[in-house]
Design a protein around this motif. Structure first.
Motif, short mmCIF file in Angstrom:
data_model
loop_
_atom_site.label_atom_id
_atom_site.label_comp_id
_atom_site.label_asym_id
_atom_site.label_seq_id
_atom_site.Cartn_x
_atom_site.Cartn_y
_atom_site.Cartn_z
N ALA A 2 0.63 -1.06 0.19
CA ALA A 2 0.06 0.17 0.17
C ALA A 2 0.92 1.31 -0.09
O ALA A 2 2.16 1.08 -0.27
CB ALA A 2 -0.89 -0.01 1.22
N HIS A 10 3.82 -2.18 3.89
CA HIS A 10 2.83 -3.31 3.88
C HIS A 10 1.59 -3.10 4.22
O HIS A 10 1.44 -2.06 5.04
CB HIS A 10 3.63 -4.23 5.07
CG HIS A 10 3.04 -5.73 5.17
ND1 HIS A 10 1.71 -5.85 5.25
CD2 HIS A 10 3.38 -6.79 4.84
CE1 HIS A 10 1.48 -7.13 5.25
NE2 HIS A 10 2.51 -7.97 5.02
N ARG A 11 0.63 -3.48 3.40
CA ARG A 11 -0.84 -2.73 3.84
C ARG A 11 -1.04 -3.21 5.11
O ARG A 11 -2.17 -2.51 5.75
CB ARG A 11 -1.74 -3.72 2.71
CG ARG A 11 -1.72 -5.21 2.87
CD ARG A 11 -2.75 -5.84 1.88
NE ARG A 11 -2.37 -5.52 0.43
CZ ARG A 11 -3.03 -4.53 -0.39
NH1 ARG A 11 -3.65 -3.92 -0.12
NH2 ARG A 11 -2.34 -4.75 -1.60
N VAL A 14 -1.22 -0.24 7.58
CA VAL A 14 -2.08 1.15 7.22
C VAL A 14 -2.83 1.60 8.27
O VAL A 14 -2.65 2.71 8.71
CB VAL A 14 -2.47 0.96 5.84
CG1 VAL A 14 -3.38 1.97 5.66
CG2 VAL A 14 -1.54 0.84 4.74
#
Length: 228
Positions: A2, A10-11, A14
């Motif tokens: 992301a 790394h998503r 978030v």
């Protein structure tokens, strides 16, 4: 993956970073990322530039060293003080980020990530004193500092935050043998022979992050690994 502040991460970090950012805003800070995910090749470019003298080497205080006056081993150790080996950087995981306070500087300010910037009396000192308190009170939304103090390896990096729920899993998978294989397969790593000769020492000093750095319960998970 992301994107946060135009930086790849790394998503899975978030939501927690967004929560920490909102918390910081309430305290008067504009918490932003200056770096996140970094590929092997990007880390290799940084490494090779420093190993060849094209990019400055810094001493413990962040002052420029004379690259030409150093032996190959001294160059390797000087690089490792501030930059990870390709393949060994926690930034490869996308779980680790470098942060700053955009409210403390002009829009065109170039963040350097130096000790002077993040010292208590530095331009980003107030942000990091606030983060110190939040982490101490376990209000860090899973983030912690893997390089919070000087252990004789990587210099303290107050700006470097790691997201424990994911980075602990990556830490569990990290092995010196895997790093050695990755380096042996590349012919474009400068000072490779010196690195491989010293790899056992390098791994313990500059790659391993003590379990005690992690917030619970991730520290407990890693301790179980260490007891096996």
């Amino acid at each position: 993956m992301a994107t946060l502040d135009g930086v790849l991460v790394h998503r899975g970090i978030v939501d927690s970073f967004t929560a920490l950012k909102a918390q910081a805003a309430d305290a008067g800070f504009d918490l932003r990322l200056v770096s996140g995910f970094r590929s092997f090749d990007r880390q290799l470019a940084i490494w090779n530039a420093k190993a060849s003298g094209q990019r400055a080497l810094l001493d413990d205080q962040g002052e420029v060293l004379d690259w030409a006056a150093l032996s190959d081993l001294e160059v390797v150790m000087a690089i490792l003080r501030w930059s990870a080996l390709p393949g060994a950087s926690r930034h490869h995981w996308g779980t680790d980020i470098d942060v700053y306070d955009a409210a403390a500087v002009a829009p065109d300010y170039q963040v350097q990530l130096t000790p002077a910037e993040v010292a208590d009396d530095g331009v980003f000192g107030p942000l990091h004193r606030w983060l110190d308190r939040e982490f101490a009170e376990e209000r860090g939304h899973g983030f912690f500092r893997p390089y919070n103090v000087d252990r004789g390896g990587i210099a303290p990096e107050r700006w470097h935050l790691s997201y424990a729920p994911l980075s602990a899993q990556c830490d569990l998978a990290m092995q010196a043998e895997l790093l050695q294989v990755a380096l042996e397969q590349r012919e474009d790593v400068y000072l490779k022979e010196v690195i491989l000769k010293e790899l056992a020492n390098i791994y313990q000093r500059f790659v391993v992050v003590p379990t005690s750095c992690y917030p619970s319960p991730y520290a407990d998970m890693l301790r179980e690994r260490d007891l096996v």
